[in-house]
Design a protein around this motif. Sequence first.
Motif, mmCIF file in Angstrom:
data_model
loop_
_atom_site.group_PDB
_atom_site.id
_atom_site.type_symbol
_atom_site.label_atom_id
_atom_site.label_comp_id
_atom_site.label_asym_id
_atom_site.label_seq_id
_atom_site.Cartn_x
_atom_site.Cartn_y
_atom_site.Cartn_z
ATOM 1 N N HIS A 3 37.994 35.652 47.918
ATOM 2 C CA HIS A 3 39.013 34.758 48.466
ATOM 3 C C HIS A 3 39.469 33.728 47.451
ATOM 4 N N GLU A 4 38.730 33.609 46.354
ATOM 5 C CA GLU A 4 39.125 32.650 45.320
ATOM 6 C C GLU A 4 40.001 33.283 44.248
ATOM 7 N N LEU A 27 33.118 34.569 40.926
ATOM 8 C CA LEU A 27 33.902 34.068 42.059
ATOM 9 C C LEU A 27 33.878 35.062 43.211
ATOM 10 N N HIS A 28 34.195 34.539 44.388
ATOM 11 C CA HIS A 28 34.310 35.398 45.551
ATOM 12 C C HIS A 28 35.768 35.845 45.716
ATOM 13 N N ALA A 86 39.880 45.867 49.728
ATOM 14 C CA ALA A 86 38.600 46.334 50.272
ATOM 15 C C ALA A 86 37.411 45.876 49.449
ATOM 16 N N LEU A 87 37.543 44.753 48.768
ATOM 17 C CA LEU A 87 36.351 44.159 48.162
ATOM 18 C C LEU A 87 35.538 43.508 49.263
ATOM 19 N N PHE A 88 34.222 43.453 49.089
ATOM 20 C CA PHE A 88 33.371 42.850 50.114
ATOM 21 C C PHE A 88 33.442 41.330 49.977
ATOM 22 N N PRO A 89 33.893 40.630 51.041
ATOM 23 C CA PRO A 89 34.165 39.200 50.862
ATOM 24 C C PRO A 89 32.933 38.339 50.646
ATOM 25 N N TRP A 90 31.727 38.838 51.002
ATOM 26 C CA TRP A 90 30.545 37.993 50.861
ATOM 27 C C TRP A 90 29.892 38.142 49.492
ATOM 28 N N ARG A 100 35.600 48.086 39.936
ATOM 29 C CA ARG A 100 34.582 48.686 40.811
ATOM 30 C C ARG A 100 34.709 50.199 40.820
ATOM 31 N N GLU A 105 44.976 47.368 50.445
ATOM 32 C CA GLU A 105 44.212 46.147 50.671
ATOM 33 C C GLU A 105 42.918 46.337 49.911
ATOM 34 N N PHE A 134 28.131 47.137 43.167
ATOM 35 C CA PHE A 134 27.718 47.693 44.461
ATOM 36 C C PHE A 134 27.529 49.196 44.407
ATOM 37 N N GLU A 160 28.950 41.206 41.792
ATOM 38 C CA GLU A 160 28.158 41.977 42.755
ATOM 39 C C GLU A 160 28.972 43.106 43.363
#
Lengths: 283, 277
Positions: free
Chosen positions: B144-145, B141-142, B97-101, B158, B95, B110, B106
């Motif tokens: 979820h997109e 994009l975030h 494990a990217l930060f969704p916010w 990352r 999964e 990180f 970014e």
Amino acid sequence: MSASEVGARSLPAGAIAVSSTAAPRARRHWASLPAVATGALLLVAWWVASRAAEALPGPGATAAELLTMAADGRLASILSRTAAFMGACFVIAVVLGVAGGLAIGMSSAVDRGLSPYLAALQGMPTSMWIPVAAIVLGTDVWSLGAVVALGAVPAIVLGTRTAVRNVPPLLLRAGRTLGEGGTSLVRRVVLPAALPGIMSSVELGWSIAFRCLVAGEIFSGALSGTGIGKVIGRSRQTGDLTEMMATIVIVLAFTVTVDRLVFAPVQAHLRARRGLVDEGLSR
Amino acid sequence: MSAPVQFRGVTQSFARRGSARSGAARNGGARAALATVDLDVAAGEFVSIVGPSGCGKSTLLDLVAGHSQPATGSVTVGGVPVKGPGPDRMLVFQEHALFPWLTVQENVEFGLRAAGVDVARREATATAWIARVGLADAAGLHPHELSGGMRQRAALARAFALAPQVLLMDEPFSALDAPSRDRLHVELQGLWRDTGTTIIFVTHNVREAVVLGDRVVVMSSGPGRVIAEVAVNLPRPRVVESGRVVDLAQHVRGLLDEADQLGITAPREGKDGYVSI
């Protein structure tokens, strides 16, 4: 990204998402219809109730009173002082509550020590503290302010703690692998991840604080300096509820404004960024 | 750049749920996850670890990453024993494990920010890696997109942006559809060729292991241990559908079947080409 997805993302939070770019403007006009219709129904119900009960002022009388209050400055005075008082108390409550919740959520020792007492404090009606505060701290603004702020803190702390506990451990692992630890892990990973849950508990804290404020006004009549207590006192003496009704409308309008201007946009922004927005049952 | 990894006499066990939780798992209540594992990974080598569920392959990654300590034995990276997690041993998860916010940009920045790199350099590094994995259009994009394949690319960017010495990949492509996965196989081999990082890739998919690794370490479960190592000398870049890859994968499957690890209990008639025994 298809054009319809781009279009849906750029609409304001309150609008219904559209599947085609064909008629977004018409949809936006229709979007406020439910609110307007419900408001009209509520006004009618109020008018009927005021006809049935002699003492209850109707919408017309209340509106006239509101205009009078606006003219002689009472409206602005109540609004501004309520906003100032609530603003100050609430900021203190949020800072204390979120910090406390983070500390409890991240440290199981602190959690075991504090949680039972916080749960007890949250369950108790905070207005019971008002007489105690009035005697111990005196009858100026700060004693009610302390009660209102501290009344909201347990709810915020417990809600924040739950939100911190619900952060997916996978994200914490990723944060640690990327080299974060300790307080910077909390600041950069835990806090943003828990933020939607924290915002919910902050909204709950706001409503608790507001109830404390009104309870305090009822009890002592003038503690917070907002003027609501004086209105209650006058209404009790004269038996005329018109000013009271008008003040209720003012207070309600204040709450709704805060919700629409502060809480709702923040929640919408948080959820949109995290992909938590769904079309729901509107399709 | 890259560091060798060594496992010496490593065992691991987990306390059974419900038994008393003390510091060390008592033998009566413990479930041995790894029996003695001795493994050497050379610097810059790409090693695949393949085995059935529960054979401890993810546990091995955890030990190198520093999220847990072995019950006995030692795990060293570049000669230094592993103490805790750190960006020199990057983990890529199944999964993402990217930060969704955070946006993709970014997210990739990180780890660089945690390492104290200044703004201009970390922006440049992040942008370069995002372009390298083919996400230049999606940097704002975030998560979820994004599609599943795009999210794993972002996770790869990352990880690589931190220039880790060891890259630990825990079934990162298992949740993807086949075309995305096949494309990412080729791209990962390209990224490995460019950076020369040591990669330990864990999977339950035998063909994926043969496609990617210089060496395939075959593990069995109950408790986990290494049963064989198969060298893969085919030229790169390899793809899952190539004939030589499929043959070698059959051989590896045969090893797993000999150790009764495939979980297939139905009788097989004749040589149907699925397993070689």
